[in-house]
Design a protein around this motif. Sequence first.
Motif, PDB file in Angstrom:
ATOM      1  N   ASN A  13       0.822  -1.217   0.000  1.00 55.77           N
ATOM      2  CA  ASN A  13       0.000   0.000   0.000  1.00 55.77           C
ATOM      3  C   ASN A  13       0.855   1.265   0.000  1.00 55.77           C
ATOM      4  O   ASN A  13       0.338   2.363  -0.161  1.00 55.77           O
ATOM      5  CB  ASN A  13      -0.928   0.018   1.224  1.00 55.77           C
ATOM      6  N   ASN A  14       2.152   1.112   0.247  1.00 52.43           N
ATOM      7  CA  ASN A  14       3.067   2.266   0.311  1.00 52.43           C
ATOM      8  C   ASN A  14       4.302   1.993  -0.549  1.00 52.43           C
ATOM      9  O   ASN A  14       5.410   1.792  -0.030  1.00 52.43           O
ATOM     10  CB  ASN A  14       3.481   2.519   1.777  1.00 52.43           C
ATOM     11  N   PRO A  15       4.108   1.989  -1.901  1.00 49.03           N
ATOM     12  CA  PRO A  15       5.200   1.573  -2.796  1.00 49.03           C
ATOM     13  C   PRO A  15       6.477   2.408  -2.658  1.00 49.03           C
ATOM     14  O   PRO A  15       7.571   1.900  -2.902  1.00 49.03           O
ATOM     15  CB  PRO A  15       4.602   1.720  -4.197  1.00 49.03           C
ATOM     16  N   GLU A  16       6.325   3.679  -2.212  1.00 53.04           N
ATOM     17  CA  GLU A  16       7.563   4.483  -2.084  1.00 53.04           C
ATOM     18  C   GLU A  16       8.444   3.946  -0.955  1.00 53.04           C
ATOM     19  O   GLU A  16       9.689   3.927  -1.066  1.00 53.04           O
ATOM     20  CB  GLU A  16       7.269   5.991  -1.951  1.00 53.04           C
ATOM     21  N   ALA A  17       7.816   3.437   0.119  1.00 57.64           N
ATOM     22  CA  ALA A  17       8.605   2.847   1.218  1.00 57.64           C
ATOM     23  C   ALA A  17       9.238   1.539   0.744  1.00 57.64           C
ATOM     24  O   ALA A  17      10.394   1.231   1.070  1.00 57.64           O
ATOM     25  CB  ALA A  17       7.705   2.599   2.432  1.00 57.64           C
ATOM     26  N   LEU A  18       8.475   0.789  -0.054  1.00 55.73           N
ATOM     27  CA  LEU A  18       8.994  -0.472  -0.605  1.00 55.73           C
ATOM     28  C   LEU A  18      10.229  -0.199  -1.469  1.00 55.73           C
ATOM     29  O   LEU A  18      11.261  -0.868  -1.359  1.00 55.73           O
ATOM     30  CB  LEU A  18       7.878  -1.126  -1.433  1.00 55.73           C
ATOM     31  N   LYS A  19      10.129   0.840  -2.280  1.00 56.61           N
ATOM     32  CA  LYS A  19      11.246   1.181  -3.190  1.00 56.61           C
ATOM     33  C   LYS A  19      12.475   1.593  -2.373  1.00 56.61           C
ATOM     34  O   LYS A  19      13.599   1.180  -2.654  1.00 56.61           O
ATOM     35  CB  LYS A  19      10.757   2.326  -4.106  1.00 56.61           C
ATOM     36  N   LYS A  20      12.232   2.385  -1.326  1.00 62.76           N
ATOM     37  CA  LYS A  20      13.355   2.844  -0.492  1.00 62.76           C
ATOM     38  C   LYS A  20      14.047   1.653   0.181  1.00 62.76           C
ATOM     39  O   LYS A  20      15.272   1.587   0.257  1.00 62.76           O
ATOM     40  CB  LYS A  20      12.820   3.773   0.607  1.00 62.76           C
ATOM     41  N   GLY A  21      13.228   0.712   0.661  1.00 62.19           N
ATOM     42  CA  GLY A  21      13.778  -0.484   1.309  1.00 62.19           C
ATOM     43  C   GLY A  21      14.599  -1.299   0.318  1.00 62.19           C
ATOM     44  O   GLY A  21      15.689  -1.783   0.628  1.00 62.19           O
ATOM     45  N   GLN A  22      14.048  -1.425  -0.900  1.00 66.28           N
ATOM     46  CA  GLN A  22      14.742  -2.219  -1.928  1.00 66.28           C
ATOM     47  C   GLN A  22      16.062  -1.540  -2.334  1.00 66.28           C
ATOM     48  O   GLN A  22      17.098  -2.211  -2.454  1.00 66.28           O
ATOM     49  CB  GLN A  22      13.832  -2.367  -3.145  1.00 66.28           C
ATOM     50  N   ASP A  23      16.017  -0.212  -2.487  1.00 64.87           N
ATOM     51  CA  ASP A  23      17.255   0.508  -2.855  1.00 64.87           C
ATOM     52  C   ASP A  23      18.322   0.319  -1.786  1.00 64.87           C
ATOM     53  O   ASP A  23      19.502   0.126  -2.090  1.00 64.87           O
ATOM     54  CB  ASP A  23      16.964   2.021  -3.012  1.00 64.87           C
ATOM     55  N   GLU A  24      17.887   0.392  -0.520  1.00 65.28           N
ATOM     56  CA  GLU A  24      18.862   0.235   0.574  1.00 65.28           C
ATOM     57  C   GLU A  24      19.563  -1.130   0.474  1.00 65.28           C
ATOM     58  O   GLU A  24      20.790  -1.235   0.599  1.00 65.28           O
ATOM     59  CB  GLU A  24      18.147   0.364   1.925  1.00 65.28           C
ATOM     60  N   ILE A  25      18.761  -2.170   0.212  1.00 64.29           N
ATOM     61  CA  ILE A  25      19.336  -3.523   0.127  1.00 64.29           C
ATOM     62  C   ILE A  25      20.244  -3.627  -1.095  1.00 64.29           C
ATOM     63  O   ILE A  25      21.355  -4.153  -1.029  1.00 64.29           O
ATOM     64  CB  ILE A  25      18.211  -4.591   0.093  1.00 64.29           C
ATOM     65  N   ASP A  26      19.773  -3.083  -2.238  1.00 60.83           N
ATOM     66  CA  ASP A  26      20.593  -3.136  -3.460  1.00 60.83           C
ATOM     67  C   ASP A  26      21.943  -2.452  -3.228  1.00 60.83           C
ATOM     68  O   ASP A  26      22.985  -2.966  -3.622  1.00 60.83           O
ATOM     69  CB  ASP A  26      19.874  -2.434  -4.621  1.00 60.83           C
ATOM     70  N   ASN A  27      21.891  -1.302  -2.564  1.00 59.80           N
ATOM     71  CA  ASN A  27      23.141  -0.559  -2.351  1.00 59.80           C
ATOM     72  C   ASN A  27      24.086  -1.288  -1.419  1.00 59.80           C
ATOM     73  O   ASN A  27      25.288  -1.305  -1.630  1.00 59.80           O
ATOM     74  CB  ASN A  27      22.853   0.832  -1.755  1.00 59.80           C
ATOM     75  N   TYR A  28      23.540  -1.881  -0.372  1.00 56.78           N
ATOM     76  CA  TYR A  28      24.425  -2.498   0.621  1.00 56.78           C
ATOM     77  C   TYR A  28      24.834  -3.927   0.250  1.00 56.78           C
ATOM     78  O   TYR A  28      25.987  -4.308   0.396  1.00 56.78           O
ATOM     79  CB  TYR A  28      23.757  -2.474   2.009  1.00 56.78           C
ATOM     80  N   VAL A  29      23.867  -4.718  -0.245  1.00 53.16           N
ATOM     81  CA  VAL A  29      24.155  -6.141  -0.495  1.00 53.16           C
ATOM     82  C   VAL A  29      24.546  -6.396  -1.960  1.00 53.16           C
ATOM     83  O   VAL A  29      25.374  -7.256  -2.252  1.00 53.16           O
ATOM     84  CB  VAL A  29      22.931  -7.020  -0.132  1.00 53.16           C
ATOM     85  N   GLY A  30      23.937  -5.642  -2.865  1.00 53.49           N
ATOM     86  CA  GLY A  30      24.230  -5.836  -4.290  1.00 53.49           C
ATOM     87  C   GLY A  30      23.448  -7.002  -4.875  1.00 53.49           C
ATOM     88  O   GLY A  30      22.495  -7.492  -4.265  1.00 53.49           O
ATOM     89  N   GLU A  31      23.900  -7.449  -6.050  1.00 49.27           N
ATOM     90  CA  GLU A  31      23.131  -8.475  -6.773  1.00 49.27           C
ATOM     91  C   GLU A  31      23.852  -9.815  -6.839  1.00 49.27           C
ATOM     92  O   GLU A  31      23.355 -10.764  -7.427  1.00 49.27           O
ATOM     93  CB  GLU A  31      22.888  -8.003  -8.209  1.00 49.27           C
ATOM     94  N   ASP A  32      25.040  -9.866  -6.261  1.00 54.02           N
ATOM     95  CA  ASP A  32      25.839 -11.080  -6.445  1.00 54.02           C
ATOM     96  C   ASP A  32      25.677 -12.095  -5.332  1.00 54.02           C
ATOM     97  O   ASP A  32      26.230 -13.187  -5.381  1.00 54.02           O
ATOM     98  CB  ASP A  32      27.331 -10.712  -6.574  1.00 54.02           C
ATOM     99  N   ARG A  33      24.976 -11.714  -4.293  1.00 51.72           N
ATOM    100  CA  ARG A  33      24.744 -12.681  -3.213  1.00 51.72           C
ATOM    101  C   ARG A  33      23.410 -12.368  -2.554  1.00 51.72           C
ATOM    102  O   ARG A  33      22.871 -11.255  -2.704  1.00 51.72           O
ATOM    103  CB  ARG A  33      25.864 -12.628  -2.175  1.00 51.72           C
TER     104      ARG A  33
END
Length: 507
Positions: A327-347
């Motif tokens: 119901n709050n896609p902007e929060a979802l996007k922020k959460g996803q960006d945080e994970i992408d930035n810290y963890v990346g796509e390789d693991r």
Amino acid sequence: MVPFYVILSIVAFIWITKIVLEKNKNLPPSPFPCLPIVGHLYLVKSPLYRALGKLSNRYGPVLMLQFGSRKTLLVSSPDAIEECLTTNDIAFANRPHLLAGKHLGYDYTTIAWSSYGDHWRNLRRIAILELLSAHRLQTLNSVREEEVRLLAKRVYESAIKCNGIVEMKSMFFELMLNVLMMMIAGKRYYGDSVLDVQEGQRFKEIVKETFGLMETTNVSDYLPWWKWLGGRALEKKFVDLRGKRDMFMQGLLDEHKQKLICGSEEEREIEKKDEKKNLIQVMLMLQEKEPKYYEDQLIKGLMQVLLSAGTDTSSGTMEWMLSHLLNNPEALKKGQDEIDNYVGEDRLLNESDISNLPYLRCIINETMRMTPAGPLVFHESRKDCTVGGYHVPSGTMLLMNVWAMHNDPKNWEEAKKFKPERFIGLEGSTIGYKLMPFGAGRRRCPAENLAMRMVGLALGTLIQCFDWERTSDEMIDMTEGTGLTMPRAKPLVAKCQPRKKMAKLLF
Ligand code: HEM
């Protein structure tokens, strides 16, 4: 035969005398009228925390209610709850004796149901040291990470089959049951690679019956005479279930004992030194040293409580969290960006990443603020005490309305809005008693650390691996169902799209 008007006059006399006597005792305010026999039960509506929240708004944060034969203190403000759990923590450290605790808590002897005292203290020490301490959690983190990877794989497969549409309630529920059973007995009963399908089936039936019964209100907890009118059928269900649960857990214990007895001296030594022991293995070692105290029943009680207390609280929180995010896609996007930035796509995300993902933590806190898995926390007073300047007699049931406090605009700006940002920079102690999804004081949840890891890991991984959206333009319906742990009225169904590169990490 005594005429009806005489009976009526006697009831009226007793009622009025009771009101006058109680006025003189400086008891907390109480809504009028308190009817003979049922007391304030006529005010009870579902969901209870909402109905009680309305009462507190009208009469104040410290209220005395009479639920049939049970005197009940209802508190719903941070100050009142703090007073109950600091100054009066020992006075309120008992649990009320309800039918569920008699039959599902081995006559009130398990950690969740037992009264305050040496036995309860010892059970808590064992639970924390042997299963829930940071060190023990660390040794079993690979178990949880593997279960979460399998969850993501199941979501992936389900999404491929059904055009991206996935029913999430059972996914989260089964994840938690697998994780807890792996930690308790080293077995999993849901999904692929279940070793004993029949045993798994029996387990599933017991789980279904347990959670079904726990959602039922037992009228004779409040009106003891009800037992003789219509309450016997429910009690029989509890007795039957108690037998089934006991037999199942005994089977698991015996299986482990057998391995210990039949193993060679060398195998036994290896098992003792094994860092990754499950709870049964740890408890059997203690039983070997002190068989009189660590009887089978104590171990079975601990296994059952951890399962019941840990499953739908955690899985319900995960389901609500994803609902809020959809119901709050902007929060979802922020959460996803945080994970992408810290963890990346390789693991894949792992447990140790969670402490470095502050926004994810804010999303969890905001979910537990708006939709706490323990909306009402039950205790009972073991001696007379004072709350808000009022006298509270010994034996009073204490109901802390955590939901009302978490959703009160006096405590939270824009309380109805899902705003994870409100928690940025706030740590537990700064929030004080305004936020207490895990309770507080002596009886607070001993598994907060485990729960936070599980919710963070599961949701973090799902956000990392998939793009999520609602199944239509309509908002997700946030209506609550009935039950102690605040379930959703309708199981959550969501739409997801596996993210490129992530599939290779899941298979
Ligand atoms: C998001 C997940 C969870 C939430 C929100 C939650 C919340 C709570 C709350 C509110 C209480 C009552 C505290 C009180 O009476 O003051 C409690 C008690 C308890 N919880 Fe949790 N819990 C969660 C997960 C777990 C898990 C995973 C386990 C175990 C594996 C667990 C085990 C227990 C036990 C044993 C108690 C009883 C403690 C006692 O009476 O001394 N909980 N929990």
